[in-house]
Scaffold this motif. Structure first.
Motif, mmCIF file in Angstrom:
data_model
loop_
_atom_site.group_PDB
_atom_site.id
_atom_site.type_symbol
_atom_site.label_atom_id
_atom_site.label_comp_id
_atom_site.label_asym_id
_atom_site.label_seq_id
_atom_site.Cartn_x
_atom_site.Cartn_y
_atom_site.Cartn_z
ATOM 1 N N TYR A 104 9.186 1.923 2.868
ATOM 2 C CA TYR A 104 7.746 2.376 3.217
ATOM 3 C C TYR A 104 7.492 1.269 4.377
ATOM 4 N N SER A 105 6.483 1.352 5.268
ATOM 5 C CA SER A 105 6.058 0.376 6.097
ATOM 6 C C SER A 105 4.599 0.078 5.882
ATOM 7 N N ASN A 106 4.023 -0.889 6.228
ATOM 8 C CA ASN A 106 2.892 -1.301 6.069
ATOM 9 C C ASN A 106 1.998 -0.804 7.126
ATOM 10 N N LEU A 107 0.918 -0.232 6.959
ATOM 11 C CA LEU A 107 -0.137 0.140 8.212
ATOM 12 C C LEU A 107 -1.376 -0.319 7.911
ATOM 13 N N THR A 108 -1.459 -1.373 6.935
ATOM 14 C CA THR A 108 -2.874 -1.979 6.874
ATOM 15 C C THR A 108 -3.236 -2.961 8.139
ATOM 16 N N GLU A 109 -4.250 -2.843 8.505
ATOM 17 C CA GLU A 109 -4.846 -3.601 9.581
ATOM 18 C C GLU A 109 -6.205 -4.137 9.438
ATOM 19 N N ARG A 110 -6.479 -5.140 9.835
ATOM 20 C CA ARG A 110 -7.954 -5.984 9.915
ATOM 21 C C ARG A 110 -8.050 -6.346 11.311
ATOM 22 N N ASP A 111 -9.083 -6.073 12.130
ATOM 23 C CA ASP A 111 -9.494 -6.466 13.366
ATOM 24 C C ASP A 111 -8.086 -6.190 14.039
ATOM 25 N N GLY A 112 -7.474 -5.221 13.980
ATOM 26 C CA GLY A 112 -6.446 -4.922 14.932
ATOM 27 C C GLY A 112 -5.105 -5.731 14.613
ATOM 28 N N ARG A 113 -5.201 -6.497 13.386
ATOM 29 C CA ARG A 113 -3.841 -7.291 12.961
ATOM 30 C C ARG A 113 -3.552 -6.880 11.795
ATOM 31 N N GLU A 114 -2.163 -7.072 11.665
ATOM 32 C CA GLU A 114 -1.605 -6.498 10.163
ATOM 33 C C GLU A 114 -1.926 -7.457 9.259
ATOM 34 N N VAL A 115 -2.355 -6.723 7.963
ATOM 35 C CA VAL A 115 -2.413 -7.508 6.917
ATOM 36 C C VAL A 115 -1.354 -7.268 5.920
ATOM 37 N N ARG A 116 -0.722 -8.408 5.434
ATOM 38 C CA ARG A 116 0.471 -8.403 4.568
ATOM 39 C C ARG A 116 0.020 -7.474 3.469
ATOM 40 N N VAL A 117 0.896 -6.824 2.708
ATOM 41 C CA VAL A 117 0.495 -5.740 1.587
ATOM 42 C C VAL A 117 -0.050 -6.748 0.408
ATOM 43 N N GLU A 118 0.655 -7.709 -0.111
ATOM 44 C CA GLU A 118 -0.025 -8.482 -1.170
ATOM 45 C C GLU A 118 -1.470 -8.995 -0.917
ATOM 46 N N ASP A 119 -1.775 -9.302 0.331
ATOM 47 C CA ASP A 119 -3.141 -9.997 0.739
ATOM 48 C C ASP A 119 -3.989 -8.635 0.846
ATOM 49 N N ALA A 120 -3.579 -7.329 1.204
ATOM 50 C CA ALA A 120 -4.233 -5.909 1.225
ATOM 51 C C ALA A 120 -4.580 -5.581 -0.237
ATOM 52 N N VAL A 121 -3.587 -5.839 -1.037
ATOM 53 C CA VAL A 121 -3.784 -5.557 -2.509
ATOM 54 C C VAL A 121 -5.118 -6.570 -3.102
ATOM 55 N N ARG A 141 -7.440 -7.811 -1.361
ATOM 56 C CA ARG A 141 -8.816 -7.313 -0.590
ATOM 57 C C ARG A 141 -9.308 -5.842 -0.988
ATOM 58 N N GLY A 142 -8.237 -5.066 -1.654
ATOM 59 C CA GLY A 142 -8.582 -3.765 -2.339
ATOM 60 C C GLY A 142 -8.362 -2.679 -1.350
ATOM 61 N N HIS A 143 -7.512 -2.870 -0.204
ATOM 62 C CA HIS A 143 -7.419 -1.618 0.487
ATOM 63 C C HIS A 143 -5.928 -1.830 1.220
ATOM 64 N N VAL A 144 -5.043 -0.973 0.750
ATOM 65 C CA VAL A 144 -3.619 -0.765 1.382
ATOM 66 C C VAL A 144 -3.353 0.526 2.045
ATOM 67 N N LYS A 145 -2.859 0.603 3.259
ATOM 68 C CA LYS A 145 -2.423 1.849 3.982
ATOM 69 C C LYS A 145 -0.875 1.545 4.159
ATOM 70 N N VAL A 146 -0.194 2.607 3.682
ATOM 71 C CA VAL A 146 1.405 2.619 4.060
ATOM 72 C C VAL A 146 1.660 3.816 4.566
ATOM 73 N N TRP A 147 3.029 3.990 5.030
ATOM 74 C CA TRP A 147 3.910 5.061 5.575
ATOM 75 C C TRP A 147 5.105 5.106 4.541
ATOM 76 N N LEU A 148 5.093 5.977 3.730
ATOM 77 C CA LEU A 148 6.189 6.296 2.738
ATOM 78 C C LEU A 148 7.261 7.208 3.295
ATOM 79 N N GLU A 149 8.638 6.721 3.085
ATOM 80 C CA GLU A 149 9.628 7.740 3.436
ATOM 81 C C GLU A 149 10.537 7.882 2.029
ATOM 82 N N GLY A 150 10.127 8.946 1.465
ATOM 83 C CA GLY A 150 10.557 9.130 0.346
ATOM 84 C C GLY A 150 10.966 10.916 0.257
#
Ligand code: MN
Length: 201
Positions: free
Chosen positions: A116-133, A135-144
């Motif tokens: 997967y790739s991380n799509l989580t952004e805040r103010d136009g900058r990527e938020v690391r997934v562990e930080d996004a978790v 914060r309570g909001h994670v957006k990802v792109w899955l390749e399954g």
């Protein structure tokens, strides 16, 4: 702290809940292998009740949610996702039978897996997934194989509320006509059903 130290600390609950001499599940003592692509897995788990464990590799562990109805490919479907303890990264390959009296006792198959790739952004900058978790909001792109495209996981309510919602985002991979939970019940790793694994151990 070193990433491995953070991962070890975050796996404390995983080890505490299990008697690793009695369950065939990974011990989590193998360090996470470095790599550029992050893994995701959905494990179908027949425990006291059937659910689907959705896991994202982040910060050297697998961030995890239990989804009673499983993920959907239909953006109109909101799926309840209950956060569970971080799992070791090598858990993503685990398929087998957890003894009945142990934590999570029952049968597990690797129902879908990929990167997967991380799509989580805040103010136009990527938020690391562990930080996004956190914060309570994670957006990802899955390749399954069963699940692909954008998905969002969002914590509902505030404070100590432990309910999250998983929803398919509206993109070219969305498909309201598909229903993998019903039409694709088998393991993406071995082609086996829960019943096959239960029988074969
Ligand atoms: Mn589970």
């Amino acid at each position: 702290m070193e990433p491995t130290t953070v991962a070890r600390k975050s796996l404390h609950e995983y080890s505490r809940k299990r008697d690793l001499d009695k369950t065939p599940e990974p011990s989590g003592s193998e360090p996470a292998k470095g790599g550029t692509s992050l893994r995701f897995v959905v494990q179908k788990h027949q425990a006291s009740s059937l659910h689907y464990d959705f896991r994202l590799e982040a910060g050297g562990v697998l961030k995890s949610w239990a989804i009673p109805k499983g993920p959907s490919t239909d953006p109109r479907e909101k799926r309840l996702a209950m956060p569970t303890e971080d799992h070791p990264v090598d858990y993503s390959d685990f398929e087998g039978v957890i003894p009945e009296r142990e934590y999570g006792g029952g049968t597990v198959i690797v129902w879908d897996a990929g990167t997967y790739s991380n799509l989580t952004e805040r103010d136009g900058r990527e938020v690391r997934v562990e930080d996004a978790v956190d914060r309570g909001h994670v957006k990802v792109w899955l390749e399954g194989e069963k699940f692909a495209g954008g998905y969002a996981l969002t914590r509902t309510g505030g404070g100590g509320d432990s309910r999250w919602i998983l929803v398919k985002l509206r993109d070219e991979k969305a498909d309201a006509r598909r229903n993998p939970v019903r039409s694709q019940p088998r393991s993406s790793k071995s082609g086996r059903s829960l019943e096959d694994v239960e029988r074969e151990g």
